[in-house]
Design a protein around this motif. Structure first.
Motif, mmCIF file in Angstrom:
data_model
loop_
_atom_site.group_PDB
_atom_site.id
_atom_site.type_symbol
_atom_site.label_atom_id
_atom_site.label_comp_id
_atom_site.label_asym_id
_atom_site.label_seq_id
_atom_site.Cartn_x
_atom_site.Cartn_y
_atom_site.Cartn_z
ATOM 1 N N PHE A 122 34.090 6.197 26.670
ATOM 2 C CA PHE A 122 35.305 6.095 26.465
ATOM 3 C C PHE A 122 35.649 6.416 25.220
ATOM 4 N N ALA A 123 36.939 6.831 24.970
ATOM 5 C CA ALA A 123 37.328 6.844 23.276
ATOM 6 C C ALA A 123 36.697 7.735 22.597
ATOM 7 N N ILE A 124 35.438 7.544 22.195
ATOM 8 C CA ILE A 124 34.766 8.724 21.364
ATOM 9 C C ILE A 124 34.157 9.778 22.390
ATOM 10 N N GLU A 125 33.636 9.095 23.424
ATOM 11 C CA GLU A 125 32.969 9.900 24.796
ATOM 12 C C GLU A 125 31.723 10.461 23.963
ATOM 13 N N VAL A 126 30.840 9.585 23.550
ATOM 14 C CA VAL A 126 29.580 10.244 22.889
ATOM 15 C C VAL A 126 28.698 11.020 23.621
ATOM 16 N N LYS A 127 28.861 10.875 24.893
ATOM 17 C CA LYS A 127 28.171 11.345 25.956
ATOM 18 C C LYS A 127 28.518 13.148 25.901
ATOM 19 N N ASN A 128 29.514 13.247 25.302
ATOM 20 C CA ASN A 128 30.000 14.856 25.097
ATOM 21 C C ASN A 128 29.689 15.296 23.734
#
Length: 296
Positions: free
Chosen positions: A131-137
């Motif tokens: 969520f928020a930053i959504e580092v997985k993307n």
């Protein structure tokens, strides 16, 4: 089973799928435990608190990841995510996530201050991964965060009983490498689904290049383990385990050469990783408590 029990039973089954205990949790728990064992210090009840924190925080991470991925995962014909196929109500997922987060926070608060900081960082990267930053993307950063998942658990196990030293650094770096490789594996497996919206590492470099990178990283990790074992007499026993690391490489090589294995190779690597980790801990425990291996 009547109508009055079907609902709760169905929710329990969905929650089991949601927390994905058999996916990475055993490896996370073994990582923390092995970190503690590497200190050669007497273990106490605080290790149990740490193990509960690892189990609950990792499960929390899986739950919020499934919540964030529920719409994307719905494109799969047989989604692993119980929110994607309607098996688990969203309200149950939120309630489960809240309970797991609360448990994690309570356990974290009972730990020594250095571990509270590491535990807080662990929860932060779990949240911002999904969520928020959504580092997985975010290509590159997705590997860093996924590498930190197990690496921080390993550091917590070690720091619980001993100040960080060379052994801790090597151990955390090796675990970090395996964690980053696991992210590449997941992204290769989910390539067809993820390409709809993702801009992760595998989307950027391509599957063929990603396979090559994983093979290089796994080879470096195994080589690094062997060199560390050769240099440190207390860890010569690791040399017996290193060749079995090839069992982790073989499914990757097979999937790279035949796309039919792409959907199953991650599960194979995880299962073999758990068995190898259990064997290493078993060997080390026997040697340590028999006096065959002394502290470094």
């Amino acid at each position: 089973m009547d109508a009055t029990t079907a609902g709760p039973a169905r929710n329990c089954s969905a929650i089991v799928r949601l927390v994905r205990f058999t996916a990475y949790e055993p490896l996370f728990l073994l990582t923390g435990l092995f970190g503690a064992l590497l200190t050669f210090a007497p273990l106490d009840s605080m290790l149990a608190v740490l193990m509960i924190f690892i189990a609950s925080s990792a499960a929390f991470g899986f739950v919020i990841n499934d919540i964030s991925d529920r719409d994307l995962d719905a494109h799969e014909s047989h989604p692993r995510n119980p929110l994607a196929d309607g098996t688990c109500p969203l309200s149950v997922a939120y309630a489960t996530g809240f309970i797991l987060l609360l448990t994690s926070l309570i356990c974290c608060a009972l730990l020594p201050v250095p571990l509270i900081l590491l535990g807080g960082l662990e929860l932060f990267i779990f949240v911002t991964y999904s969520f928020a930053i959504e580092v997985k993307n975010i290509a590159g950063l997705d590997l860093v965060f996924h590498g930190l998942f197990p690496a921080l658990y390993g550091a917590m196990g070690f720091v619980l009983y001993r100040s960080p030293d060379r052994t801790a650094v090597v151990y955390v770096l090796l675990v970090f490498t395996f964690g980053a490789v696991a992210e590449i594996f997941n992204e290769i497996r989910d390539y067809e689904k993820d390409r709809l919206v993702r801009k992760n590492f595998v989307m950027v470099v391509g599957r063929k290049t990603a396979y090559g990178i994983t093979l290089v990283l796994l080879t470096l990790a195994l080589t690094g383990t062997a060199l560390f074992a050769i240099i440190n007499p207390a860890f010569h026993w690791l040399l017996v385990c290193v060749p079995f690391g090839l069992l982790l490489i073989q499914p990757v090589w097979q999937a790279m050469r035949d796309e039919r294995y792409e959907k199953n190779f991650v599960q194979t690597v995880n299962a073999r990783g758990i068995v190898l980790a259990l064997a290493m801990i078993g060997i080390f425990s026997v040697l340590r408590y028999s006096g065959a291996v002394l502290s470094y």
